[in-house]
Structure formats: C-alpha cells, structure tokens
Design a protein around this motif. Structure first.
Motif, mmCIF file in Angstrom:
data_model
loop_
_atom_site.group_PDB
_atom_site.id
_atom_site.type_symbol
_atom_site.label_atom_id
_atom_site.label_comp_id
_atom_site.label_asym_id
_atom_site.label_seq_id
_atom_site.Cartn_x
_atom_site.Cartn_y
_atom_site.Cartn_z
ATOM 1 N N LEU A 189 40.516 40.299 55.028
ATOM 2 C CA LEU A 189 41.102 40.245 53.684
ATOM 3 C C LEU A 189 40.953 38.820 53.173
ATOM 4 C CD1 LEU A 189 44.375 42.314 54.140
ATOM 5 C CD2 LEU A 189 42.296 42.986 52.921
ATOM 6 N N SER A 190 40.341 38.722 51.992
ATOM 7 C CA SER A 190 40.013 37.399 51.500
ATOM 8 C C SER A 190 40.263 37.312 49.995
ATOM 9 C CB SER A 190 38.535 37.163 51.808
ATOM 10 O OG SER A 190 38.150 35.912 51.351
ATOM 11 N N ASP A 191 39.903 36.170 49.389
ATOM 12 C CA ASP A 191 40.083 36.076 47.935
ATOM 13 C C ASP A 191 38.789 36.418 47.205
ATOM 14 O OD1 ASP A 191 38.781 33.877 48.780
ATOM 15 O OD2 ASP A 191 40.217 32.413 48.028
ATOM 16 N N ILE A 192 37.862 37.067 47.904
ATOM 17 C CA ILE A 192 36.626 37.530 47.267
ATOM 18 C C ILE A 192 36.463 39.034 47.494
ATOM 19 C CG2 ILE A 192 35.216 35.427 47.229
ATOM 20 C CD1 ILE A 192 34.198 36.433 50.015
ATOM 21 N N ASP A 193 35.647 39.676 46.624
ATOM 22 C CA ASP A 193 35.491 41.130 46.712
ATOM 23 C C ASP A 193 34.616 41.549 47.881
ATOM 24 O OD1 ASP A 193 37.008 41.480 44.456
ATOM 25 O OD2 ASP A 193 35.283 41.395 43.097
ATOM 26 N N GLY A 194 33.753 40.657 48.306
ATOM 27 C CA GLY A 194 32.811 40.999 49.371
ATOM 28 C C GLY A 194 31.585 40.122 49.218
ATOM 29 N N LEU A 195 30.444 40.658 49.656
ATOM 30 C CA LEU A 195 29.205 39.880 49.642
ATOM 31 C C LEU A 195 28.403 40.143 48.360
ATOM 32 C CD1 LEU A 195 27.384 38.043 51.477
ATOM 33 C CD2 LEU A 195 26.316 40.156 52.284
ATOM 34 N N TYR A 196 27.917 39.069 47.769
ATOM 35 C CA TYR A 196 27.042 39.156 46.588
ATOM 36 C C TYR A 196 25.678 38.571 46.947
ATOM 37 C CZ TYR A 196 31.028 40.158 43.529
ATOM 38 O OH TYR A 196 32.111 40.741 42.924
ATOM 39 N N THR A 197 24.690 38.889 46.137
ATOM 40 C CA THR A 197 23.357 38.332 46.386
ATOM 41 C C THR A 197 23.322 36.830 46.103
ATOM 42 O OG1 THR A 197 22.769 39.002 44.148
ATOM 43 C CG2 THR A 197 22.068 40.466 45.938
ATOM 44 N N ASP A 198 24.313 36.362 45.327
ATOM 45 C CA ASP A 198 24.419 34.921 45.045
ATOM 46 C C ASP A 198 25.889 34.650 44.724
ATOM 47 O OD1 ASP A 198 23.777 32.301 44.626
ATOM 48 O OD2 ASP A 198 22.551 32.631 42.832
ATOM 49 N N ASP A 199 26.254 33.393 44.532
ATOM 50 C CA ASP A 199 27.649 33.064 44.232
ATOM 51 C C ASP A 199 28.003 33.558 42.821
ATOM 52 O OD1 ASP A 199 30.090 31.987 43.688
ATOM 53 O OD2 ASP A 199 29.673 30.093 44.714
ATOM 54 N N PRO A 200 28.861 34.599 42.705
ATOM 55 C CA PRO A 200 29.146 35.179 41.383
ATOM 56 C C PRO A 200 29.876 34.210 40.441
ATOM 57 C CG PRO A 200 30.585 36.119 43.060
ATOM 58 C CD PRO A 200 29.603 35.249 43.780
ATOM 59 N N ARG A 201 30.476 33.155 41.016
ATOM 60 C CA ARG A 201 31.176 32.176 40.154
ATOM 61 C C ARG A 201 30.176 31.325 39.377
ATOM 62 N NH1 ARG A 201 34.620 29.729 44.983
ATOM 63 N NH2 ARG A 201 32.509 29.883 45.765
ATOM 64 N N HIS A 202 28.958 31.221 39.921
ATOM 65 C CA HIS A 202 27.955 30.391 39.252
ATOM 66 C C HIS A 202 26.780 31.170 38.690
ATOM 67 C CE1 HIS A 202 29.851 27.545 42.273
ATOM 68 N NE2 HIS A 202 30.312 27.190 41.085
ATOM 69 N N ASN A 203 26.554 32.368 39.225
ATOM 70 C CA ASN A 203 25.406 33.146 38.776
ATOM 71 C C ASN A 203 25.862 34.520 38.268
ATOM 72 O OD1 ASN A 203 23.086 34.586 38.412
ATOM 73 N ND2 ASN A 203 22.267 34.253 40.477
ATOM 74 N N PRO A 204 25.853 34.732 36.933
ATOM 75 C CA PRO A 204 26.318 36.014 36.384
ATOM 76 C C PRO A 204 25.443 37.190 36.806
ATOM 77 C CG PRO A 204 25.387 34.604 34.656
ATOM 78 C CD PRO A 204 25.427 33.779 35.907
ATOM 79 N N ASP A 205 24.229 36.910 37.282
ATOM 80 C CA ASP A 205 23.341 37.998 37.705
ATOM 81 C C ASP A 205 23.543 38.385 39.162
ATOM 82 O OD1 ASP A 205 22.193 38.127 35.217
ATOM 83 O OD2 ASP A 205 20.727 36.554 35.697
ATOM 84 N N ALA A 206 24.457 37.714 39.828
ATOM 85 C CA ALA A 206 24.682 38.019 41.246
ATOM 86 C C ALA A 206 25.116 39.476 41.393
ATOM 87 C CB ALA A 206 25.752 37.101 41.815
#
Ligand code: GLU
Length: 296
Positions: A189-206
């Motif tokens: 349990l973390s403060d993120i939803d899971g794994l993205y292809t890139d950092d969603p905070r910096h890349n809207p296309d992640a």
C-alpha cells in the motif's frame, strides 16, 4: 515488456480470491497526515479493520509497517534528522525509531484489540535472513504465530540496524517476509496507484500498467532514479526490487494506492486494482540475495 492480455488478466485476478497467506505493507507516508506528520488515525483504523476482517475470513495476515522513525521524530519534536556526522545522524534516527516503534505498536495493539485480534511484534535485520539459525528461528516464530491465529506486525529493527546490517526499506523487507513465510500474496500500500510506463507527475502520456507477467530488465530500469515520497524510503525502484524478490519466490504482488484502504478487500475479491506482478517459481536463493543488498 511482458504485459498481459485482458482475458489472462481477469483469470489471474480471480485466482487472488483463493490466496490464503497475505502480507500487507504500509508506508510511512500512508500513515501520516502530509501537512503535520502526525498519525492519520482514521486511515490506521480502517487498515486494522480491513486486516481483522481478512483474518476473520480464515486467512493468515501479516502486516509490515513503517512509521517508527516518523512517529518517534514527532514524539521528540525533531523536524529533520540532522547531525554533524553520519554517525550522529544515525544515532538520532535510531533513537527516534526506539521511541516511535513502541508508540506505533501501542496504537496498533489498541486498535487490533478493539476488533478482538491478537497482534505480535517482530523486528528484523538483514542478519535475520542471512544467518541460517536466525532465519530458521524467524520462520518458526512466524509459523507458530500464524498457527495461533495471531497477526504479526513487522518492521526493521531500526534501533540496531546500521548500514552493514540493514535492509534499508520496508518494500524490500515485506517481500523478504513474504518469501520467508511462503506467502501467497504481498500487497504494497503506497501513495501511488501502481506502475506507469513513466512518471505520471511529469509525463501526462504515462500509461498505467495493470499487470506484469515478467519483470524484464527494461521494466526494472524504469524504476531507477525514482525517489518516492520524502518520509518513507521506498520509491518505485524499491517496489520493483520487492516485486523481483516476491515473484521469484512464488509470491504474487500488488502495488496499490492506500488513499482508500477498502482497496484491500477489492483486491482480495479479484478486482482490477493497482498493478499485479505475477509470481513464477524459480531457483531463488533468498539469503544470498539479501546478503548482497545495499542501501539504495
Ligand atoms: N523502518 C522505517 C520506519 O519504520 C521505515 C522504512 C521505510 O519506510 O521503508 O520508520
């Protein structure tokens, strides 16, 4: 990258319903109010209630919790760990952990007791796994506690663990525990939803990845350089390392957002929540792997 088809995904998720031995890890940032650093009692309460309910379904439950240092810092009124030398900083950190671990356990004990469950404390270091006799003893203690229906609450023994003997972060620790006790599922349990292809905070296309069938080098490289929140020690890198330990030891692992603690029963109900890393049994030498761990 080995990402699964929709059909395969739901079959694997369905199988989660039958998991019997569950390890849940919660990080410091999920236990505190961001602005004050004080404990978030509502979330803590919900977490304990969910865990007690899982226990009431007849499953084995182990909680790996961070927060000792954070809670101790608050208790003694230290904003940041400072000191002239690394040795001094270490002493401050360890003193805070000594204060905070006891407080944290007191809070957990109280809430678990409200739901009629017995909780136990297990504090581990790297040696607990690397040393054959220690590992044997730890394994026996966990087995006995679970057989007694007790919920073990685990943290690293921060008051004695220094650089040479520390595991360093609780993502890794929770995967080690899951491997040690032959768990069926590890939930981070973390403060993120899971794994993205890139950092969603910096890349809207992640893009979000809901299931990983194989941890490729490409995937492991994606986590590098990720630092995560400023209170815990776990970023995506440590989560992927945890996934490596867990899946290689035959344990499925899910990374999920702790924002809504009810996510726990939705995961155990086979819901498509967070990122699932699918287990595969391989010849994995846990003590050897742990002996080579170093702080990230
Ligand atoms: N063991 C540390 C603590 O309880 C936390 C380590 C981590 O957050 O990964 O404060």
């Amino acid at each position: 990258m080995a990402i699964a088809s929709t059909e395969k995904k739901s079959a694997v998720r369905e199988a989660i319903r039958d998991k019997q031995r569950i390890v849940v890890k919660i990080g410091s940032s999920s236990l505190q109010h961001g602005q004050t650093g004080d404990l978030d009692y509502i979330r803590l309460e919900k977490l304990v209630r969910e865990l007690c309910d899982i226990r009431n379904q007849g499953k084995d439950v182990i909680l790996v919790t961070s927060g000792a240092i954070a809670v101790g810092r608050k208790a003694v009124g230290i904003r940041e760990i400072t000191g002239e030398s690394e040795v001094q900083q270490m002493a401050v950190k360890q003193a805070c952990a000594a204060v905070g671990q006891a407080r944290l356990m007191m809070t957990y004990q109280k809430i678990f007791a409200e739901y009629n469950q017995v909780a136990a404390q297990i504090l581990m270091t790297k040696n607990t796994i690397v040393d054959d006799l220690n590992r044997f003893n730890a394994h026996n203690t966990f087995s006995q506690l679970l057989q007694m229906g007790v919920i073990p609450i685990v943290n690293e023994n921060d008051t004695v663990a220094t650089y040479e003997i520390e595991i360093g972060d609780n993502d890794t620790l929770s995967a080690i525990v899951a491997a040690l006790v032959d768990a069926d599922l590890l939930i981070l349990l973390s403060d993120i939803d899971g794994l993205y292809t890139d950092d969603p905070r910096h890349n809207p296309d992640a893009a979000f990845i809901s299931q990983v069938d194989e941890l490729t080098e490409e995937l492991l490289a994606m986590g590098k350089g990720s630092t995560g929140s400023n209170v815990g020690t776990g970023g995506m890198n440590t989560k992927l390392q945890a996934a490596r330990i867990a899946t290689s030891s035959g344990v499925d692992m899910v990374i999920a957002n702790s924002r809504d603690i009810g996510i726990l029963h939705r995961i155990l109900d086979g819901g498509q929540e967070g990122t699932l890393f699918v287990a595969h049994q391989e010849d994995f030498d846990l003590p050897q792997f742990v002996s080579q761990l170093h702080r990230q």
